[in-house]
Design a protein around this motif. Structure first.
Motif, PDB file in Angstrom:
ATOM      1  N   HIS A  80       0.818  -1.212   0.000  1.00  0.00           N
ATOM      2  CA  HIS A  80       0.000   0.000   0.000  1.00  0.00           C
ATOM      3  C   HIS A  80       0.858   1.271   0.000  1.00  0.00           C
ATOM      4  O   HIS A  80       0.338   2.382  -0.156  1.00  0.00           O
ATOM      5  CB  HIS A  80      -0.941   0.017   1.203  1.00  0.00           C
ATOM      6  N   MET A  81       2.187   1.119   0.171  1.00  0.00           N
ATOM      7  CA  MET A  81       3.095   2.265   0.151  1.00  0.00           C
ATOM      8  C   MET A  81       4.007   2.262  -1.073  1.00  0.00           C
ATOM      9  O   MET A  81       4.905   3.081  -1.182  1.00  0.00           O
ATOM     10  CB  MET A  81       3.951   2.285   1.426  1.00  0.00           C
ATOM     11  N   LEU A  82       3.768   1.352  -2.005  1.00  0.00           N
ATOM     12  CA  LEU A  82       4.620   1.253  -3.191  1.00  0.00           C
ATOM     13  C   LEU A  82       4.195   2.300  -4.221  1.00  0.00           C
ATOM     14  O   LEU A  82       3.082   2.252  -4.765  1.00  0.00           O
ATOM     15  CB  LEU A  82       4.518  -0.151  -3.794  1.00  0.00           C
ATOM     16  N   ALA A  83       5.091   3.265  -4.490  1.00  0.00           N
ATOM     17  CA  ALA A  83       4.801   4.304  -5.479  1.00  0.00           C
ATOM     18  C   ALA A  83       5.081   3.827  -6.889  1.00  0.00           C
ATOM     19  O   ALA A  83       4.484   4.317  -7.845  1.00  0.00           O
ATOM     20  CB  ALA A  83       5.622   5.552  -5.178  1.00  0.00           C
ATOM     21  N   GLY A  84       5.977   2.875  -7.023  1.00  0.00           N
ATOM     22  CA  GLY A  84       6.318   2.364  -8.343  1.00  0.00           C
ATOM     23  C   GLY A  84       7.646   1.645  -8.320  1.00  0.00           C
ATOM     24  O   GLY A  84       8.367   1.651  -7.316  1.00  0.00           O
ATOM     25  N   THR A  85       7.978   1.013  -9.428  1.00  0.00           N
ATOM     26  CA  THR A  85       9.227   0.278  -9.578  1.00  0.00           C
ATOM     27  C   THR A  85       9.941   0.782 -10.834  1.00  0.00           C
ATOM     28  O   THR A  85       9.325   0.892 -11.898  1.00  0.00           O
ATOM     29  CB  THR A  85       8.968  -1.232  -9.693  1.00  0.00           C
ATOM     30  N   VAL A  86      11.219   1.098 -10.676  1.00  0.00           N
ATOM     31  CA  VAL A  86      11.987   1.631 -11.810  1.00  0.00           C
ATOM     32  C   VAL A  86      13.293   0.857 -11.958  1.00  0.00           C
ATOM     33  O   VAL A  86      13.864   0.407 -10.957  1.00  0.00           O
ATOM     34  CB  VAL A  86      12.297   3.132 -11.616  1.00  0.00           C
ATOM     35  N   PRO A  87      13.781   0.677 -13.183  1.00  0.00           N
ATOM     36  CA  PRO A  87      15.097   0.049 -13.385  1.00  0.00           C
ATOM     37  C   PRO A  87      16.195   1.072 -13.099  1.00  0.00           C
ATOM     38  O   PRO A  87      16.122   2.217 -13.540  1.00  0.00           O
ATOM     39  CB  PRO A  87      15.078  -0.345 -14.862  1.00  0.00           C
ATOM     40  N   VAL A  88      17.198   0.667 -12.322  1.00  0.00           N
ATOM     41  CA  VAL A  88      18.286   1.576 -11.980  1.00  0.00           C
ATOM     42  C   VAL A  88      19.625   0.889 -12.208  1.00  0.00           C
ATOM     43  O   VAL A  88      19.720  -0.341 -12.219  1.00  0.00           O
ATOM     44  CB  VAL A  88      18.199   2.044 -10.506  1.00  0.00           C
ATOM     45  N   ARG A  89      20.641   1.676 -12.364  1.00  0.00           N
ATOM     46  CA  ARG A  89      22.001   1.189 -12.558  1.00  0.00           C
ATOM     47  C   ARG A  89      22.485   0.469 -11.302  1.00  0.00           C
ATOM     48  O   ARG A  89      22.135   0.846 -10.180  1.00  0.00           O
ATOM     49  CB  ARG A  89      22.874   2.394 -12.862  1.00  0.00           C
ATOM     50  N   ALA A  90      23.306  -0.555 -11.467  1.00  0.00           N
ATOM     51  CA  ALA A  90      23.826  -1.342 -10.347  1.00  0.00           C
ATOM     52  C   ALA A  90      25.341  -1.224 -10.268  1.00  0.00           C
ATOM     53  O   ALA A  90      26.028  -1.319 -11.285  1.00  0.00           O
ATOM     54  CB  ALA A  90      23.425  -2.806 -10.492  1.00  0.00           C
ATOM     55  N   VAL A  91      25.854  -1.001  -9.049  1.00  0.00           N
ATOM     56  CA  VAL A  91      27.302  -0.961  -8.822  1.00  0.00           C
ATOM     57  C   VAL A  91      27.612  -1.716  -7.530  1.00  0.00           C
ATOM     58  O   VAL A  91      26.745  -1.891  -6.676  1.00  0.00           O
ATOM     59  CB  VAL A  91      27.852   0.480  -8.711  1.00  0.00           C
ATOM     60  N   THR A  92      28.847  -2.150  -7.404  1.00  0.00           N
ATOM     61  CA  THR A  92      29.295  -2.780  -6.172  1.00  0.00           C
ATOM     62  C   THR A  92      30.264  -1.843  -5.455  1.00  0.00           C
ATOM     63  O   THR A  92      30.864  -0.956  -6.071  1.00  0.00           O
ATOM     64  CB  THR A  92      30.013  -4.112  -6.448  1.00  0.00           C
ATOM     65  N   CYS A  93      30.428  -2.053  -4.179  1.00  0.00           N
ATOM     66  CA  CYS A  93      31.384  -1.243  -3.417  1.00  0.00           C
ATOM     67  C   CYS A  93      32.813  -1.514  -3.886  1.00  0.00           C
ATOM     68  O   CYS A  93      33.680  -0.636  -3.789  1.00  0.00           O
ATOM     69  CB  CYS A  93      31.233  -1.511  -1.927  1.00  0.00           C
ATOM     70  N   PHE A  94      33.069  -2.711  -4.377  1.00  0.00           N
ATOM     71  CA  PHE A  94      34.389  -3.020  -4.923  1.00  0.00           C
ATOM     72  C   PHE A  94      34.686  -2.105  -6.119  1.00  0.00           C
ATOM     73  O   PHE A  94      35.804  -1.607  -6.275  1.00  0.00           O
ATOM     74  CB  PHE A  94      34.454  -4.492  -5.346  1.00  0.00           C
ATOM     75  N   GLU A  95      33.690  -1.884  -6.960  1.00  0.00           N
ATOM     76  CA  GLU A  95      33.861  -1.001  -8.108  1.00  0.00           C
ATOM     77  C   GLU A  95      34.112   0.439  -7.665  1.00  0.00           C
ATOM     78  O   GLU A  95      34.900   1.165  -8.283  1.00  0.00           O
ATOM     79  CB  GLU A  95      32.626  -1.056  -9.000  1.00  0.00           C
TER      80      GLU A  95
END
Length: 352
Positions: free
Chosen positions: A240-255
């Motif tokens: 009931h609190m979900l505004a939407g879902t979007v694709p986002v870039r992914a990175v790791t802390c190692f990077e």
């Protein structure tokens, strides 16, 4: 609650400590009418609280001297905490760290390693504060899970360079605009933190730099009222609190280590990715000098998760810890952007 009646009842007879508590309470409870702009009543409360805070500190410092205790910043903070359950530095944060558009005087001297207090002058011969850090302007602090950017502002105000990582693209854009006055001292990366296993599974053998377009994306689920509660794990955001879902870039802390080197300090609040980042920093031999991370919810996750976190921190080489009540920094009633309508139309308890 109309707390003004308590002020009126106390009048000149009320003690400074009691008035301080009421002034701070009134300030944090008074809602905004516009985003980032406390109303006149709240501004008066802040001025009163600041004056009373200095008075109370002077009184406590006199007690410290009379008792023959060391007259150091650490002593004043400790005695103040015994009386109020918070430190004067924490109260100054709550009073002045209010909006991305407002800069304020630093409240902690990282080069000395002690709070900044007009009543207390640092003396290298007598000050027992922990050793500070020379030339902090050359050090990077990472704000992983930047949210509304208030932590990034704190680091900037105190002289650090800041790398901020935020998965919510709307927040990343808003904060980039709000903090553009800091120029190259802040770099904001619109991306989600993922673990190294994701890297191995989905980008095996690849070489790249963060400034290049990325091929990896993950779904990010945005909380309607509290964007800081948005997460990669859809189960962490109530339906009931979900505004939407979007694709986002992914990175790791190692990077991030590969691109920016070992950080001086790291704040991790990545809603589920914290442990992954810690493991990544350890594997990269890039453990920061200072680290801030959330303790798992003991009610929902049990004591075992918290114990595992502490054991991991010890394995990374940490030996000194401070447990902080997060609610103190998120106490003020502020206007916020509804992530579904993108309008400033809701009131929440949030500041830090």
């Amino acid at each position: 609650v109309d707390m003004m009646r308590y002020f009126n009842a106390a009048g000149e007879m009320g003690c400074a400590a009691g008035k301080l508590i009421l002034s701070v309470s009134s300030f944090v409870a008074t809602p905004e009418q516009k985003l980032g702009e406390p109303i006149q009543l709240a501004l008066k409360d802040r001025l009163d609280a600041s004056t009373l805070l200095e008075q109370v500190e002077a009184d406590l410092l006199a007690v410290i001297r009379r008792e023959g205790l060391p007259t150091t910043a650490a002593s004043l903070e400790a005695v103040f905490f015994d009386v109020f359950g918070s430190t004067p530095t924490q109260i100054r944060y709550v009073l002045h760290h209010t909006w991305l558009g407002f800069d304020y005087e630093p409240i902690f001297d990282y080069e000395v390693g002690a709070p900044i207090n007009a009543l207390y002058k640092h003396d290298s011969k007598t000050d027992t504060a922990s050793k500070g850090t020379a030339d902090i302007s050359s050090h990077w602090v990472w704000d992983l899970g930047m949210s509304g950017g208030m932590d990034s502002l704190y680091y900037l105000v105190h002289g650090f360079k800041v790398l901020s990582v935020e998965a919510n693209p709307m927040l990343a854009l808003d904060v980039t605009t709000a903090l553009k006055r800091y120029g190259a001292r802040i770099q904001i990366l619109a991306a989600a933190i993922v673990d190294d296993a994701y890297e191995a599974m989905d980008f095996a053998g690849g070489t790249h730099v963060l400034s290049e377009p990325r091929r990896r994306e993950v779904d990010f689920h945005i909380h309607r009222e509290r964007p800081d509660f948005s997460a990669l794990d859809v189960d962490r955001v109530p339906k009931h609190m979900l505004a939407g879902t979007v694709p986002v870039r992914a990175v790791t802390c190692f990077e991030l280590v590969e691109e920016y080197g070992r950080p001086y300090g790291v704040k991790i609040d990545a809603e589920g990715a914290d442990r992954s980042c810690l493991a990544s920093l350890k594997a990269a031999d890039a453990v920061p000098l200072y680290l801030s991370t959330e303790v798992p919810n003991l009610v929902k996750e049990g004591a075992a998760a918290a114990q595992a976190l502490v054991e991991m921190l010890v394995s990374m080489g940490y030996s000194g810890f401070k447990l902080v009540r997060q609610m103190l920094y998120n106490s003020r009633t502020v206007m916020a952007v509804n992530q579904y309508t993108n309008r400033t139309e809701i009131s929440v308890s949030r500041q830090g």
